[in-house]
Design an enzyme around this catalytic site. Structure first.
Site, PDB file in Angstrom:
ATOM      1  N   CYS A 146       2.644 -15.457 -31.735  1.00  9.67           N
ATOM      2  CA  CYS A 146       4.053 -15.036 -32.139  1.00  9.67           C
ATOM      3  C   CYS A 146       4.752 -15.441 -31.049  1.00  9.67           C
ATOM      4  CB  CYS A 146       4.163 -13.513 -32.278  1.00  9.67           C
ATOM      5  SG  CYS A 146       4.075 -12.682 -30.732  1.00  9.67           S
ATOM      6  N   GLN A 147       5.877 -15.316 -30.848  1.00 12.96           N
ATOM      7  CA  GLN A 147       7.154 -16.006 -30.063  1.00 12.96           C
ATOM      8  C   GLN A 147       6.691 -15.545 -28.569  1.00 12.96           C
ATOM      9  OE1 GLN A 147       9.093 -18.097 -30.789  1.00 12.96           O
ATOM     10  NE2 GLN A 147       9.833 -18.336 -28.525  1.00 12.96           N
TER      11      GLN A 147
END
Length: 185
Positions: A146-147
Site C-alpha cells: 500500500c502507501q
C-alpha cells in the site's frame, strides 16, 4: 482437553534451539532463556509449521489454553526483499485507492483497493476478497503493498485468514519503494 491458541508473527525461529519432541515446538521466549513448562495450565511456546503437512510455512508464539483460536499475522519483508521476490516471479497486489495507484505504482502491480474513499473518509472495500479471488489463486505467491504499510498488513492478514498461502506483506509501502529508488511507473 487442551487446545492451542496461536499468535503467529513474521519472526524467524532459529534452527539451533532445543525442541520439545512431544509438541514439535521450539521452546523460546523474547529473551535468550528457554521457556520451561509452568505449573499453571497456560504455556507460551514458539513454533513453526514448516514440518506440518499441508500447513503454510509460518512461525510464531503458541499459547496452550482451553479454547482454540487462531490469529494469523503474515510475513512482512522490506522493500528490497520484496523487489527480489518480484524478480523471482511473485505477483504484486497494490491495495491502495485507484487515485493513489494512478499517481505511481510498482511495475507490474495489480490494483485491488482494500479501502475506498467515501466523502472525507475511507471505508473497507466489501468486495475486496471477491475481487482478489477473480485475479489470483489462493496458492499464488503474492506481495501485498500500500502507501505506507498499514493497509497492506491488514489486507494481507485478511487474505491469509481467508486461506491464501503465499501472502507476503511489504513493510514501508510504496513510499519506501520510491525512497529506495526501485522500479515504478
Amino acid at each position: 482437553m487442551r487446545a492451542i491458541s496461536l499468535y503467529l508473527s513474521a519472526a524467524l525461529v532459529p534452527q539451533n534451539l532445543p525442541h520439545d519432541v512431544n509438541n514439535r515446538c521450539v521452546l523460546v521466549s523474547s529473551s535468550s532463556a528457554v521457556i520451561k513448562s509452568q505449573a499453571s495450565p497456560t504455556r507460551r511456546r514458539s513454533l513453526r509449521t514448516s514440518n506440518i503437512r499441508g500447513a503454510p510455512n509460518l512461525s510464531g508464539m503458541a499459547t496452550e489454553t482451553r479454547n482454540l483460536q487462531w490469529t494469523i499475522v503474515p510475513t512482512s519483508v522490506p522493500v528490497r526483499v520484496a523487489n527480489e521476490l518480484l524478480q523471482a516471479g511473485h505477483h504484486y497486489l497494490d491495495v491502495r485507492t485507484p487515485d493513489e495507484f494512478s499517481d505511481g505504482h510498482v511495475v507490474g502491480a495489480v490494483n485491488v483497493p482494500f479501502m475506498l474513499r467515501l466523502g472525507p473518509g475511507m471505508a473497507r472495500n466489501p468486495k475486496f476478497l471477491e475481487q482478489v479471488l477473480a485475479i489470483f489463486r489462493q496458492d499464488d505467491e503474492i506481495i501485498v503493498g500500500c502507501q505506507l504499510g498499514k493497509r497492506s498488513f491488514t489486507a494481507a492478514s485478511e487474505l491469509v485468514s481467508s486461506g491464501f498461502t503465499g501472502i507476503t506483506d511489504m513493510a514501508g509501502g510504496y513510499a519506501a519503494w520510491v525512497q529506495n529508488g526501485l522500479p515504478s511507473t
